[in-house]
Design a protein around this motif. Structure first.
Motif, PDB file in Angstrom:
ATOM      1  N   GLY A 266       0.803  -1.210   0.000  1.00  0.00           N
ATOM      2  CA  GLY A 266       0.000   0.000   0.000  1.00  0.00           C
ATOM      3  C   GLY A 266       0.834   1.258   0.000  1.00  0.00           C
ATOM      4  O   GLY A 266       0.418   2.294  -0.541  1.00  0.00           O
ATOM      5  N   LEU A 267       2.034   1.196   0.596  1.00  0.00           N
ATOM      6  CA  LEU A 267       2.896   2.371   0.630  1.00  0.00           C
ATOM      7  C   LEU A 267       3.361   2.766  -0.768  1.00  0.00           C
ATOM      8  O   LEU A 267       3.707   3.924  -1.013  1.00  0.00           O
ATOM      9  N   ALA A 268       3.366   1.794  -1.682  1.00  0.00           N
ATOM     10  CA  ALA A 268       3.785   2.092  -3.051  1.00  0.00           C
ATOM     11  C   ALA A 268       2.833   3.069  -3.723  1.00  0.00           C
ATOM     12  O   ALA A 268       3.211   3.772  -4.665  1.00  0.00           O
ATOM     13  N   GLY A 269       1.594   3.110  -3.238  1.00  0.00           N
ATOM     14  CA  GLY A 269       0.620   4.015  -3.836  1.00  0.00           C
ATOM     15  C   GLY A 269       0.613   5.394  -3.229  1.00  0.00           C
ATOM     16  O   GLY A 269      -0.289   6.188  -3.504  1.00  0.00           O
ATOM     17  N   ALA A 270       1.609   5.723  -2.393  1.00  0.00           N
ATOM     18  CA  ALA A 270       1.635   7.036  -1.744  1.00  0.00           C
ATOM     19  C   ALA A 270       1.656   8.177  -2.750  1.00  0.00           C
ATOM     20  O   ALA A 270       1.246   9.293  -2.447  1.00  0.00           O
ATOM     21  N   ALA A 271       2.125   7.887  -3.959  1.00  0.00           N
ATOM     22  CA  ALA A 271       2.134   8.915  -4.991  1.00  0.00           C
ATOM     23  C   ALA A 271       0.734   9.440  -5.266  1.00  0.00           C
ATOM     24  O   ALA A 271       0.563  10.583  -5.693  1.00  0.00           O
ATOM     25  N   GLY A 272      -0.260   8.603  -4.991  1.00  0.00           N
ATOM     26  CA  GLY A 272      -1.632   9.052  -5.213  1.00  0.00           C
ATOM     27  C   GLY A 272      -2.001  10.240  -4.362  1.00  0.00           C
ATOM     28  O   GLY A 272      -2.769  11.112  -4.785  1.00  0.00           O
ATOM     29  N   ALA A 273      -1.461  10.317  -3.143  1.00  0.00           N
ATOM     30  CA  ALA A 273      -1.746  11.451  -2.266  1.00  0.00           C
ATOM     31  C   ALA A 273      -1.168  12.736  -2.844  1.00  0.00           C
ATOM     32  O   ALA A 273      -1.802  13.800  -2.825  1.00  0.00           O
ATOM     33  N   SER A 315       8.650  -4.205 -10.729  1.00  0.00           N
ATOM     34  CA  SER A 315       7.750  -3.744 -11.793  1.00  0.00           C
ATOM     35  C   SER A 315       6.336  -3.578 -11.272  1.00  0.00           C
ATOM     36  O   SER A 315       5.630  -2.631 -11.621  1.00  0.00           O
ATOM     37  N   LEU A 316       5.906  -4.511 -10.406  1.00  0.00           N
ATOM     38  CA  LEU A 316       4.582  -4.393  -9.798  1.00  0.00           C
ATOM     39  C   LEU A 316       4.501  -3.127  -8.954  1.00  0.00           C
ATOM     40  O   LEU A 316       3.512  -2.396  -9.027  1.00  0.00           O
ATOM     41  N   VAL A 317       5.532  -2.866  -8.161  1.00  0.00           N
ATOM     42  CA  VAL A 317       5.548  -1.663  -7.323  1.00  0.00           C
ATOM     43  C   VAL A 317       5.431  -0.411  -8.186  1.00  0.00           C
ATOM     44  O   VAL A 317       4.649   0.503  -7.885  1.00  0.00           O
ATOM     45  N   ALA A 318       6.189  -0.362  -9.275  1.00  0.00           N
ATOM     46  CA  ALA A 318       6.126   0.794 -10.178  1.00  0.00           C
ATOM     47  C   ALA A 318       4.733   0.938 -10.773  1.00  0.00           C
ATOM     48  O   ALA A 318       4.195   2.051 -10.891  1.00  0.00           O
ATOM     49  N   GLY A 319       4.135  -0.197 -11.145  1.00  0.00           N
ATOM     50  CA  GLY A 319       2.792  -0.149 -11.718  1.00  0.00           C
ATOM     51  C   GLY A 319       1.762   0.336 -10.724  1.00  0.00           C
ATOM     52  O   GLY A 319       0.848   1.096 -11.076  1.00  0.00           O
ATOM     53  N   VAL A 320       1.890  -0.081  -9.471  1.00  0.00           N
ATOM     54  CA  VAL A 320       0.972   0.370  -8.419  1.00  0.00           C
ATOM     55  C   VAL A 320       1.087   1.879  -8.226  1.00  0.00           C
ATOM     56  O   VAL A 320       0.082   2.586  -8.076  1.00  0.00           O
ATOM     57  N   VAL A 322       2.047   4.157 -10.423  1.00  0.00           N
ATOM     58  CA  VAL A 322       1.459   4.855 -11.574  1.00  0.00           C
ATOM     59  C   VAL A 322      -0.064   4.768 -11.537  1.00  0.00           C
ATOM     60  O   VAL A 322      -0.763   5.759 -11.786  1.00  0.00           O
ATOM     61  N   LEU A 323      -0.595   3.580 -11.247  1.00  0.00           N
ATOM     62  CA  LEU A 323      -2.048   3.420 -11.220  1.00  0.00           C
ATOM     63  C   LEU A 323      -2.687   4.298 -10.155  1.00  0.00           C
ATOM     64  O   LEU A 323      -3.687   4.993 -10.421  1.00  0.00           O
ATOM     65  N   ASP A 324      -2.142   4.302  -8.949  1.00  0.00           N
ATOM     66  CA  ASP A 324      -2.729   5.111  -7.880  1.00  0.00           C
ATOM     67  C   ASP A 324      -2.634   6.606  -8.195  1.00  0.00           C
ATOM     68  O   ASP A 324      -3.568   7.368  -7.934  1.00  0.00           O
ATOM     69  N   LEU A 325      -1.498   7.019  -8.743  1.00  0.00           N
ATOM     70  CA  LEU A 325      -1.339   8.423  -9.127  1.00  0.00           C
ATOM     71  C   LEU A 325      -2.413   8.821 -10.139  1.00  0.00           C
ATOM     72  O   LEU A 325      -3.062   9.871 -10.014  1.00  0.00           O
ATOM     73  N   ALA A 326      -2.604   7.982 -11.150  1.00  0.00           N
ATOM     74  CA  ALA A 326      -3.560   8.287 -12.211  1.00  0.00           C
ATOM     75  C   ALA A 326      -4.998   8.327 -11.692  1.00  0.00           C
ATOM     76  O   ALA A 326      -5.762   9.256 -11.995  1.00  0.00           O
ATOM     77  N   VAL A 327      -5.368   7.329 -10.906  1.00  0.00           N
ATOM     78  CA  VAL A 327      -6.742   7.258 -10.404  1.00  0.00           C
ATOM     79  C   VAL A 327      -7.068   8.475  -9.537  1.00  0.00           C
ATOM     80  O   VAL A 327      -8.133   9.094  -9.683  1.00  0.00           O
TER      81      VAL A 327
END
Length: 405
Positions: A266-273, A315-320, A322-327
């Motif tokens: 879940g921390l990989a998606g911090a870019a979403g914030a 690669s999964l971490v990078a994808g997570v 990018v996905l969270d940032l985009a959403v």
């Protein structure tokens, strides 16, 4: 039929705007509330094992909450346009405590699902807070305010997985929900004391039925709401496809990761914030549509990285990321656009929009686990990429029609 017409103190923008301290409190409250919907993701294997729920149907644990979230959006959130949001917010938070306690003490699958349903029903307090923040903020800073509050939502979603994974390893999955019940009760008391009173006076008595019915009138009259709602459904379907099913391959060989390790993803998606805050500022500058387009392109591209799970965890971490940032970028620009439409109906606009979030999340949860059971991770990624491509195509067609009109 026209929506109820309100002359209210709440519609007038306050000179003081939205103080940063209150905005941050909103963000923390939203984070705690939305986390209740996501604790189950890293715990699915443990919960399903205890209650003998088959792998193909494990998504129902998440879906039960998402379905009732949609019901809460329809039946509870519109009340913010009619009653004091301060009391409404505190009441919903206290009510969610009972659902959390039911999950934490569930003796069987039926009580578990009933508790999850109650948690989902009252988690819509998040949307009441978003509408409240938009109402308090001045027009030129509304996107930034929504971005700040949404950042709390994003962080809550991400930390929910980390917290749930770690605490369940130490004290069992039930403790996750019992501790959350205590936190929600404390937050309800703080909000009741701190939030400003926003008294709404209607010109004439408005029935609850008419208030709810007016939500559908808004859809008929506001094409921007329809467009942004469809985008919401698609992006959160893609989001849920990833986060619901990801625990299954990560917990199985060759990785066989612990719940704590899975939660840390879940921390990989911090870019979403960060994306939420930045997207809000771009929306304030009139760049909302362009931001949406680029974010949807990133969303589609993220599945190329996510699909590499079988070969590379980085690669999964990078994808997570990018996905969270985009959403989250699309989500904030969506909210900025619709909450500018009708100030007197912000709770209903939020409710209508977020109903599509709930539908998308529920569909993604149940579809992803069923697809994984039959076609594995490749099937999940193909499903996610197809939904993301549909969102990008819809955005392009809708934009072209608006320009041609």
């Amino acid at each position: 039929m026209q929506p109820p017409n309100f002359t209210q103190e709440a519609v007038a923008e306050q000179a003081a705007g939205l103080p940063r301290s209150i905005a941050l409190l909103f963000a923390v409250a939203c984070g705690l509330a939305v986390a209740n919907m996501y604790y189950a993701h890293p715990l699915l294997e443990a919960i399903a094992g205890e209650f003998a729920i088959g792998r193909a149907y494990v998504g129902i644990i998440v879906t039960a909450g998402q379905i009732c979230y949609a019901i809460g959006l329809l039946l509870l959130v519109p009340l913010g346009d009619l009653f004091d949001r301060r009391k409404l917010v505190a009441g919903m938070m206290v009510s969610s405590v009972f659902g959390l306690l039911a999950v934490g003490a569930a003796p069987n699958a039926a009580v578990l699902l009933a508790g999850m349903a109650a948690v989902g029903l009252f988690a819509v307090v998040v949307q009441a807070l978003v509408a409240f923040a938009a109402d308090l903020a001045p027009p030129e800073a509304r996107g930034r305010a929504i971005g700040t509050v949404t950042s709390g939502v994003v962080i809550g979603i991400l930390l929910a997985r980390v917290y749930a994974g770690m605490l369940s390893e130490l004290a069992g999955w039930r403790t996750v929900y019992l501790v959350s019940a205590a936190l929600m009760l404390c937050m309800a008391g703080v909000l009741l004391k701190v939030l400003p009173r926003r008294t709404i006076r209607a010109q004439a008595a408005v029935s609850y039925t008419r208030l709810v019915r007016s939500l559908f009138v808004l859809f008929a009259e506001e094409p921007q709401l329809r467009i942004r709602a469809v985008l919401c459904l698609l992006i959160f379907t893609a989001f849920s496809i990833l986060w619901t099913s990801m625990v299954l391959p990560l917990s199985a060989p060759p990785y066989s990761l612990s719940r704590t390790a899975i939660g840390l993803f879940g921390l990989a998606g911090a870019a979403g914030a960060f994306a939420a805050a930045k997207a809000g500022r771009l929306a304030d500058r009139g760049l909302g549509r362009r931001t949406t387009g680029w974010a949807l392109i990133l969303l589609l591209g993220s599945w190329l990285l996510i699909g590499q799970l079988g070969h590379s965890l980085p690669s999964l971490v990078a994808g997570v990321i990018v996905l969270d940032l985009a959403v989250q970028a699309v989500h904030v620009t969506n909210q900025s656009a619709i909450l500018a439409l009708r100030p007197e109906a912000r709770s209903r606009l939020t409710a209508g929009y977020m109903m599509f979030y709930s539908i998308g999340s529920a569909a993604g949860s149940i579809a992803s686990t069923m697809v994984y059971a039959r076609w594995g991770w490749s099937g999940v990624c193909l499903l996610g990429a197809s939904v993301s491509a549909a969102a990008l195509l819809f955005w392009a067609i809708a934009g072209r029609k608006r320009h041609a009109a």
